[in-house]
Design a protein around this motif. Structure first.
Motif, short mmCIF file in Angstrom:
data_model
loop_
_atom_site.label_atom_id
_atom_site.label_comp_id
_atom_site.label_asym_id
_atom_site.label_seq_id
_atom_site.Cartn_x
_atom_site.Cartn_y
_atom_site.Cartn_z
N ALA A 74 1.81 10.66 -11.33
CA ALA A 74 2.20 11.56 -10.34
C ALA A 74 1.28 11.52 -9.47
O ALA A 74 0.01 12.30 -9.21
CB ALA A 74 1.85 12.68 -11.15
N ALA A 75 1.40 10.75 -8.14
CA ALA A 75 0.37 10.37 -7.20
C ALA A 75 0.73 11.43 -5.98
O ALA A 75 1.90 11.27 -5.51
CB ALA A 75 0.42 9.02 -6.82
N PHE A 76 -0.41 11.54 -5.36
CA PHE A 76 -0.31 12.24 -3.98
C PHE A 76 -1.21 11.92 -3.21
O PHE A 76 -2.49 11.24 -3.66
CB PHE A 76 -0.33 13.84 -3.99
N GLY A 77 -1.16 11.74 -1.86
CA GLY A 77 -2.11 11.24 -0.80
C GLY A 77 -2.81 12.09 -0.04
O GLY A 77 -2.37 13.08 0.36
N VAL A 78 -4.15 11.84 0.26
CA VAL A 78 -4.94 12.68 1.15
C VAL A 78 -5.74 11.65 2.28
O VAL A 78 -6.13 10.82 1.83
CB VAL A 78 -6.09 13.35 0.40
N ASP A 79 -5.62 12.04 3.49
CA ASP A 79 -6.61 11.27 4.55
C ASP A 79 -6.77 12.40 5.68
O ASP A 79 -6.06 13.09 5.84
CB ASP A 79 -5.20 10.41 5.05
N ALA A 80 -7.80 11.77 6.07
CA ALA A 80 -8.49 12.86 7.49
C ALA A 80 -7.46 12.66 8.64
O ALA A 80 -7.69 13.57 9.55
CB ALA A 80 -9.96 12.16 7.53
#
Length: 215
Positions: A74-80
């Motif tokens: 159950a993956a999600f992404g975070v980026d600046a």
């Protein structure tokens, strides 16, 4: 502040480079069996621990987040970079992507079964990295796993070395030093993958990936 300036400069640089970066790396895992292997080991470790979601921190255009999803996480992404997040949302509309900073994650304590950080700490000034690693530790559940990738330094007398990355200034790390920093936080090293530089690599640096478990 130094860290604010570095984060702003990095965000702006990746915003500008986002379309080119996405095109270059979209299929990068296809030709990287060692990367697929360590990501597979990470996914199996997280699944075995039975603990929560996985955050891909510094997810860029989302191709690795999508790979983790294919592995059953159950993956999600975070980026600046807002531009990177927009590209990720367009490419993988069924997954969740958020703009955010690794140094101040909008994630509850102990909420995650896994944290992935693939070459996302390399643009962080070395003096700020301990706080970022502490944030990784904070959001991991007991028994959760961290997989962190970075460019390796060749000289143990220089724990970090700056280099001219194609997008933004970056740092290499002596791997034992970074592993010790994780250990001090309560993240015990489980495995280490060292990829030797290949003739086709733009830079002749070792690529290091450390798999660690929160006690």
């Amino acid at each position: 502040m130094v860290e604010h300036d570095a984060l702003t400069a990095t965000r702006e640089a990746y915003d500008d480079a986002a379309p080119t970066y996405a095109e270059l790396f979209r299929d990068s895992l296809r030709d990287s069996p060692l990367d697929r292997a360590i990501l597979g080991a990470f996914a199996e470790s997280v699944t075995a621990s039975g603990a929560g979601e996985v955050a891909d921190l510094g997810c860029g255009p989302g191709h690795v987040t999508a790979h983790l999803d294919e592995l059953g996480l159950a993956a999600f992404g975070v980026d600046a970079s807002p531009a990177m997040i927009e590209l990720a949302r367009q490419a993988y509309p069924g997954l969740r992507f958020e703009v955010g900073s690794m140094a101040a994650l909008d994630i509850a304590d102990g909420a995650l079964g896994g944290v992935l950080s693939r070459w996302s700490i390399i643009h962080t000034p070395p003096q700020e990295v301990p706080a970022v690693l502490a944030e990784f530790h904070r959001v991991l559940a007991p028994g959760g796993h961290l997989l962190i990738g970075f460019s390796g330094s060749e000289d143990p007398t220089h724990l970090t070395q700056v280099f001219d990355h194609a997008v933004a200034p970056a740092y290499r790390w002596w791997p034992d030093h970074l592993a010790a920093m994780l250990r001090e936080l309560g993240l015990a090293e489980v495995a280490r993958l060292v990829r030797e530089p290949q003739p086709t690599d733009r830079r002749q640096f070792k690529a290091i990936q450390l798999l660690a478990r929160k006690g």
